[in-house]
Design a protein around this motif. Structure first.
Motif, PDB file in Angstrom:
ATOM      1  N   UNK A 161     177.240  44.200  62.248  1.00  0.00           N
ATOM      2  CA  UNK A 161     176.544  45.352  62.850  1.00  0.00           C
ATOM      3  C   UNK A 161     176.861  45.500  64.334  1.00  0.00           C
ATOM      4  N   UNK A 162     177.332  44.452  64.979  1.00  0.00           N
ATOM      5  CA  UNK A 162     177.654  44.516  66.405  1.00  0.00           C
ATOM      6  C   UNK A 162     179.094  44.925  66.683  1.00  0.00           C
ATOM      7  N   UNK A 163     179.892  45.092  65.636  1.00  0.00           N
ATOM      8  CA  UNK A 163     181.267  45.536  65.835  1.00  0.00           C
ATOM      9  C   UNK A 163     181.278  47.014  66.230  1.00  0.00           C
ATOM     10  N   UNK A 164     182.104  47.365  67.206  1.00  0.00           N
ATOM     11  CA  UNK A 164     182.109  48.713  67.758  1.00  0.00           C
ATOM     12  C   UNK A 164     183.158  49.617  67.118  1.00  0.00           C
ATOM     13  N   UNK A 165     183.859  49.153  66.107  1.00  0.00           N
ATOM     14  CA  UNK A 165     184.929  49.973  65.534  1.00  0.00           C
ATOM     15  C   UNK A 165     184.372  51.212  64.842  1.00  0.00           C
ATOM     16  N   UNK A 166     183.308  51.042  64.062  1.00  0.00           N
ATOM     17  CA  UNK A 166     182.692  52.178  63.376  1.00  0.00           C
ATOM     18  C   UNK A 166     181.210  51.872  63.240  1.00  0.00           C
ATOM     19  N   UNK A 167     180.370  52.653  63.881  1.00  0.00           N
ATOM     20  CA  UNK A 167     178.927  52.412  63.878  1.00  0.00           C
ATOM     21  C   UNK A 167     178.186  53.249  62.833  1.00  0.00           C
ATOM     22  N   UNK A 168     178.896  54.101  62.089  1.00  0.00           N
ATOM     23  CA  UNK A 168     178.292  54.917  61.023  1.00  0.00           C
ATOM     24  C   UNK A 168     177.120  55.743  61.557  1.00  0.00           C
ATOM     25  N   UNK A 169     177.327  56.330  62.725  1.00  0.00           N
ATOM     26  CA  UNK A 169     176.255  57.128  63.323  1.00  0.00           C
ATOM     27  C   UNK A 169     175.990  58.413  62.551  1.00  0.00           C
ATOM     28  N   UNK A 170     176.989  58.915  61.790  1.00  0.00           N
ATOM     29  CA  UNK A 170     176.815  60.151  61.039  1.00  0.00           C
ATOM     30  C   UNK A 170     176.160  59.931  59.681  1.00  0.00           C
ATOM     31  N   UNK A 171     175.904  58.675  59.309  1.00  0.00           N
ATOM     32  CA  UNK A 171     175.274  58.368  58.017  1.00  0.00           C
ATOM     33  C   UNK A 171     173.780  58.181  58.246  1.00  0.00           C
TER      34      UNK A 171
END
Length: 237
Positions: free
Chosen positions: A203-213
């Motif tokens: 969850x702390x990885x910044x590659x893809x935070x899935x903000x649109x989900x």
């Protein structure tokens, strides 16, 4: 038989007789030196005797459990349920003896209870079956933790809740995970802790935070708790 043929056979017969004599003398000397203390065993007779003794033992055992040769019950023993009851009484008495004789020796090793510090946020639940072998349910371990105590905020918390899925209870702000695939409860506890660490690190990885989900909590069924009527409470004097 011609004299020429007899003359040719005599040396061969003499050699054969000499060889047999030497062999017999060697065998006799070997028996005198080595085989004098040995006892000749008739393996066939021994096998027959041994087989007969075992057959008698098996016949006696079969006869003891044969209903046709069983004697009448003279009311001198318990029935099956009586023996089961006696086994339960023996089991209880065993633990009573442990409480009486072992508890005083263990009391000197007792330590006062200290509540866990605020840094210990993980709660593990497991089952231990007392007085019996290790059961299948004894391997299962349940992990409970408050999400607010994990230190995740903003996009990290959003991604963590997406990864956890239906294991999150939005009403209590708690996640619940269980594990029973390992052979022991300690291994299952270790597996749960490793799984939680992997989820937090992911969850702390910044590659893809899935903000649109968006988060979907439709799986959770809210239970309405009716308040206790205040007028039913006893009035303080």
């Amino acid at each position: 038989m011609s004299s020429v043929l007899v003359g040719r056979l005599r040396p061969r017969l003499a050699f054969r007789q000499t060889t047999q004599t030497i062999t017999r003398s060697l065998h006799a000397s070997g028996v005198q030196l080595v085989g004098r203390s040995k006892r000749k065993v008739n393996f066939k007779a021994y096998a027959i005797k041994n087989r007969k003794e075992h057959a008698e033992i098996y016949d006696e055992q079969d006869r003891a459990y044969d209903m046709e040769h069983m004697g009448d019950w003279e009311y001198d023993d318990h029935h099956t349920y009586g023996h089961l009851l006696m086994d339960n009484i023996r089991d209880v008495r065993k633990y009573v003896r442990l409480m009486k004789f072992e508890h005083p020796t263990l009391a000197q090793h007792a330590k006062p209870f200290r509540p866990p510090p605020s840094t210990h946020v993980l709660r593990f639940e497991s089952t231990v079956t007392v007085g019996d072998k290790v059961q299948a349910q004894d391997r299962k371990v349940v992990l409970r933790v408050k999400v607010s105590q994990l230190g995740l905020k903003g996009p990290e918390l959003h991604k963590f809740l997406l990864l956890v899925g239906v294991r999150y209870n939005p009403e209590t702000d708690e996640i619940k995970m269980s594990e029973s695939r390992e052979a022991t409860s300690l291994l299952n506890k270790k597996r749960l802790a490793d799984t939680l660490n992997v989820l937090i690190a992911e969850s702390k990885k910044k590659d893809d935070m899935f903000a649109d989900v968006p988060l979907d909590f439709s799986y959770h069924k809210y239970k309405y708790k009716m308040p206790f009527p205040a007028e039913w409470l006893p009035k303080s004097s």
